[in-house]
Design a protein around this motif. Structure first.
Motif, PDB file in Angstrom:
ATOM      1  N   LEU A 204       0.835  -1.146  -0.315  1.00  0.00           N
ATOM      2  CA  LEU A 204      -0.370   0.009  -0.072  1.00  0.00           C
ATOM      3  C   LEU A 204       1.178   1.395   0.092  1.00  0.00           C
ATOM      4  O   LEU A 204       0.563   2.449  -0.697  1.00  0.00           O
ATOM      5  CB  LEU A 204      -1.012  -0.295   1.146  1.00  0.00           C
ATOM      6  N   ARG A 205       2.024   1.205   0.880  1.00  0.00           N
ATOM      7  CA  ARG A 205       2.557   2.673   0.314  1.00  0.00           C
ATOM      8  C   ARG A 205       3.381   2.800  -0.726  1.00  0.00           C
ATOM      9  O   ARG A 205       3.999   4.131  -0.521  1.00  0.00           O
ATOM     10  CB  ARG A 205       3.704   2.324   2.310  1.00  0.00           C
TER      11      ARG A 205
ATOM     12  N   GLU B 270       1.690   4.122  -2.865  1.00  0.00           N
ATOM     13  CA  GLU B 270       0.383   5.377  -2.857  1.00  0.00           C
ATOM     14  C   GLU B 270       1.411   7.113  -3.594  1.00  0.00           C
ATOM     15  O   GLU B 270       2.122   6.771  -3.313  1.00  0.00           O
ATOM     16  CB  GLU B 270       0.773   5.193  -1.398  1.00  0.00           C
ATOM     17  N   THR B 271       0.139   7.434  -4.031  1.00  0.00           N
ATOM     18  CA  THR B 271       0.476   8.426  -4.184  1.00  0.00           C
ATOM     19  C   THR B 271       1.109   9.473  -3.215  1.00  0.00           C
ATOM     20  O   THR B 271       0.550   9.963  -2.007  1.00  0.00           O
ATOM     21  CB  THR B 271      -0.622   9.061  -5.557  1.00  0.00           C
TER      22      THR B 271
ATOM     23  N   PHE C 131      -1.287  11.771  -0.832  1.00  0.00           N
ATOM     24  CA  PHE C 131      -2.383  11.115  -0.780  1.00  0.00           C
ATOM     25  C   PHE C 131      -2.777  10.582   0.941  1.00  0.00           C
ATOM     26  O   PHE C 131      -3.903  11.096   0.958  1.00  0.00           O
ATOM     27  CB  PHE C 131      -2.734  10.042  -1.225  1.00  0.00           C
ATOM     28  N   GLY C 132      -1.753  10.654   1.785  1.00  0.00           N
ATOM     29  CA  GLY C 132      -1.882   9.948   2.944  1.00  0.00           C
ATOM     30  C   GLY C 132      -2.061  11.849   3.778  1.00  0.00           C
ATOM     31  O   GLY C 132      -2.407  11.071   5.198  1.00  0.00           O
TER      32      GLY C 132
ATOM     33  N   ARG D 262       1.152  10.596   6.571  1.00  0.00           N
ATOM     34  CA  ARG D 262       2.164   9.605   6.581  1.00  0.00           C
ATOM     35  C   ARG D 262       3.669  10.786   5.394  1.00  0.00           C
ATOM     36  O   ARG D 262       3.707  10.558   3.118  1.00  0.00           O
ATOM     37  CB  ARG D 262       1.156   9.204   4.458  1.00  0.00           C
TER      38      ARG D 262
END
Length: 666
Positions: free
Chosen positions: A509-510, A513-514, A517-518, A522
């Motif tokens: 997932l990380r 991830e764009t 995004f988090g 993140r």
């Protein structure tokens, strides 16, 4: 004239009527850029004088790479490959043209050219060495190829590995598991290659692990996307594994294969056969094998021996299946344009898997040898007018079966660790587990069968919808079993497996991830500017803690009094504590560097309990060429115990990639 002939359905004109061979040089550029180039290519291929002339060959080679439109290039490729005489004349030169196009174009155009070259190689028109080298070098280009090229490359790699010894291809397919658009295709091709290795193995000890591995790949392929081919071959392997362990080939298994065959036939209804269709055609033969296994397992029913001749016929059919059934794609010309029949593939591994149960069934039956002798006598006295080509093979294998029984051959002895293998991971109370272990220790044959059944069940169970995660999970478990056979056992191993799977999902997932995004949670993954303060481990720790708690794990952050210190993340699902040490690195993202820098601290938390725990490293190094895939970010390392401790320590290391660049910045 050619366009008018195509529109009206009139016979096509000759090259002389169009202007003669001079047309190919005088109007070369206009012709190569014309929408009706495929029709002109067909016309030239049909004229023996033209295709034999230097001017004609030069034009055909230019036409093979001229179109910049994928549909037009497909039509040109089809026009050339449907004219075997022209293809034989052009030979290696044509293969080189398409191979060069696949080097310069990493899009659909390049993929079509790569596939066209593969079809020449598989037909025996061109050497395979250049194509194998192209696939080997492709591993360095995976970050730049698009999904259309990748889809063709997977098919080519699988087909080539079936026909030629090419150890470079499985690593390429494993790398393609990290390419989301073709991950299921790569898993399927790896499954089919591993299946071929299992069936061509010499012994059951070589064949069975490969068969289990093939089943795992097929489970991964069908888990990510509905694939009747993966479901069909997976069901067939379930039947073989069930029969070899003494279990029953269930009606559900047979039905899954039948449904998969029906789905495939409906999907292909009305379509011309494709160059990879022969592999799907073998599913009908697999259906024959399953029918044979179902009939043969009836020998375990007492009443079935009232029809002893039918039972023995079924058992002999199973014993001869490796010679009477073509379960693998043929080789040596099966894909040639001329449609020459291919050579059957020898499958001694299949015989090694199936033969022991047949032999044991007859040995266990009172009078079984006498019934087999009577059956052989009737077979030898049968009319010579029998036109079935498999009858001599069946007779030979029946005689071989009788000789094996006379010699008293038995199956392989069960391994002593059978009881522990069977009970590992089962949710049994300790008292029940102890009682069963004692019982199974006194029945090693039953323990071995149960262990085999448990392995077969695990192989077909899906792990994750993302094949790269499933593959990394299984490889890590294998490494743990090899490096830590005594510490990685029982309920503790089950808990380690659960944490490992969640960490792999977190890693994936990380990884995907764009940027931004988090949000702030993140920010530690952001691309770092020059001289910017680097993120701390605790930023990743909070994110990881929240993720694990969201999965239902009651993990704690920064727990004291563990190994004379404070561990970053701790989890105690049962009796044993599992720890995660978190670190960051911006110097050298290699496993050896992590071992030197971080493992002394990580293993210190193993002072009590089983010697296995986790190290999670936040990789802050610069990544100008892009990110590594999931399989490259997990590693198992075992080191000697500290302070004279004779017990080695094992650490599962995972690399979370921060300081990420956007793809357009690469």
């Amino acid at each position: 004239m050619l366009v008018d002939a195509r529109r009206t359905g009139a016979p096509p004109p000759t090259l002389a009527e169009l202007g003669g061979p001079a047309l190919l040089t005088e109007a070369r550029d206009e012709l190569l850029d014309h929408d009706d180039l495929p029709a002109l290519v067909s016309l030239l291929c049909n004229e023996s004088i033209t295709r034999a002339s230097p001017a004609g060959q030069d034009f055909l080679l230019a036409a093979a790479e001229a179109p910049d439109d994928p549909l037009l290039l497909e039509d040109v490729v089809t026009a050339l490959l449907t004219h075997p005489d022209a293809v034989r004349v052009l030979g290696e030169d044509l293969a080189d043209v398409w191979l060069d196009a696949s080097r310069t174009r990493l899009d659909l155009i390049g993929g079509i050219a790569l596939e066209a070259c593969a079809r020449l190689v598989l037909a025996g028109i061109a050497s395979h060495h250049g194509l194998v080298d192209r696939l080997r070098r492709m591993r360095r280009e995976l970050a730049r190829i698009d999904e259309d090229f990748a889809a063709r490359a997977v098919r080519v790699a699988g087909a080539l590995a079936e026909q030629f010894p090419a150890p470079e291809i499985p690593p390429l397919l494993e790398h393609l598991l990290g390419h989301d658009d073709v991950a299921d295709d790569a898993a399927f091709e790896l499954g089919m290659l591993t299946l071929r290795q299992a069936f061509t193995a010499a012994t059951v000890d070589e064949a069975r692990p490969q068969l289990l591995k093939a089943r795992e790949y097929l489970s991964d392929a069908s888990c990510m996307e509905e694939r009747p081919d993966a479901v069909g071959f997976g069901a067939a392997l379930d039947a073989v594994l069930a029969y070899t362990t003494g279990a029953t080939v269930s009606d559900d298994t047979v039905r899954r294969l039948q449904d998969a065959i029906l789905d495939i036939r409906l999907n292909l209804l009305g379509l011309p056969p494709g160059w990879r269709t022969p592999r799907l055609d073998t599913l009908a033969t697999w259906q024959q094998l399953l029918d044979t296994l179902v009939h043969a397992q009836d020998a375990d029913r007492e009443g079935s021996w009232l029809h002893a001749a039918a039972v023995i016929t079924s058992l002999v059919d199973v014993y001869a299946a490796h010679r009477s059934l073509d379960l693998l794609t043929p080789t040596d010309g099966s894909l040639s344009p001329a449609g020459a029949p291919g050579a059957s593939v020898s499958t001694p591994g299949l015989h090694a898997l199936l033969a022991p149960r047949v032999e044991q069934t007859l040995l266990a039956r009172e009078g079984g040898l006498a019934l087999l002798d009577q059956w052989l006598a009737e077979l030898s006295s049968a009319s010579e007018s029998d036109q079935d080509p498999t009858t001599p093979v069946v007779r030979e294998q029946a005689i071989a079966l009788r000789e094996a029984l006379s010699a008293g051959r038995q199956g392989p002895r069960p391994k002593p660790e059978g009881p522990a293998t069977v009970l590992a991971g089962l949710p049994l109370p300790p008292d029940d587990a102890d009682r069963l272990s004692g019982f199974l220790a006194a029945a090693p044959e039953l323990a071995a069968r149960l262990a085999d059944m448990w392995q077969a069940r695990q192989a077909r169970e899906p792990v994750d919808e993302i094949p790269a995660i499933a593959t990394s999970y299984r490889k890590t478990r294998t490494d743990l079993r090899q490096q830590c056979p005594h510490g990685y056992t029982g309920q503790f191993a089950t808990d380690i497996d659960r944490m490992l799977l969640y960490l792999l999902r977190f890693l994936d997932l990380r990884l995907n991830e764009t940027q931004k995004f988090g949000g702030d949670a993140r920010k530690y993954l952001r691309r770092l500017k020059k001289d910017e303060v680097k993120p701390l481990e605790k930023e990743m720790g909070r994110d990881l803690r929240d993720f694990l708690r969201g999965q239902g794990l009651r993990v704690e952050l920064e727990v004291n009094n563990i190994g004379a210190g404070r561990v970053d993340i701790a989890w105690r699902p049962h009796a044993e504590l599992i720890t995660l040490e978190l670190k960051r690195d911006w110097a050298n993202p290699s496993w050896d560097a992590y071992t030197r820098a971080f493992l002394p601290q990580a293993i210190s938390y193993q002072v009590n309990g089983p010697p296995v725990n986790f190290l999670v490293v936040l990789d802050l190094t610069d990544k100008p060429d892009g990110l590594a895939s999931v399989p490259a970010c997990v590693h198992v390392r075992t080191v000697p115990g500290p302070a004279g401790d004779p017990r080695p320590r094992t650490v599962i290391m995972l690399r979370i990639q921060g300081n990420k660049r956007d793809p357009h910045d690469l």
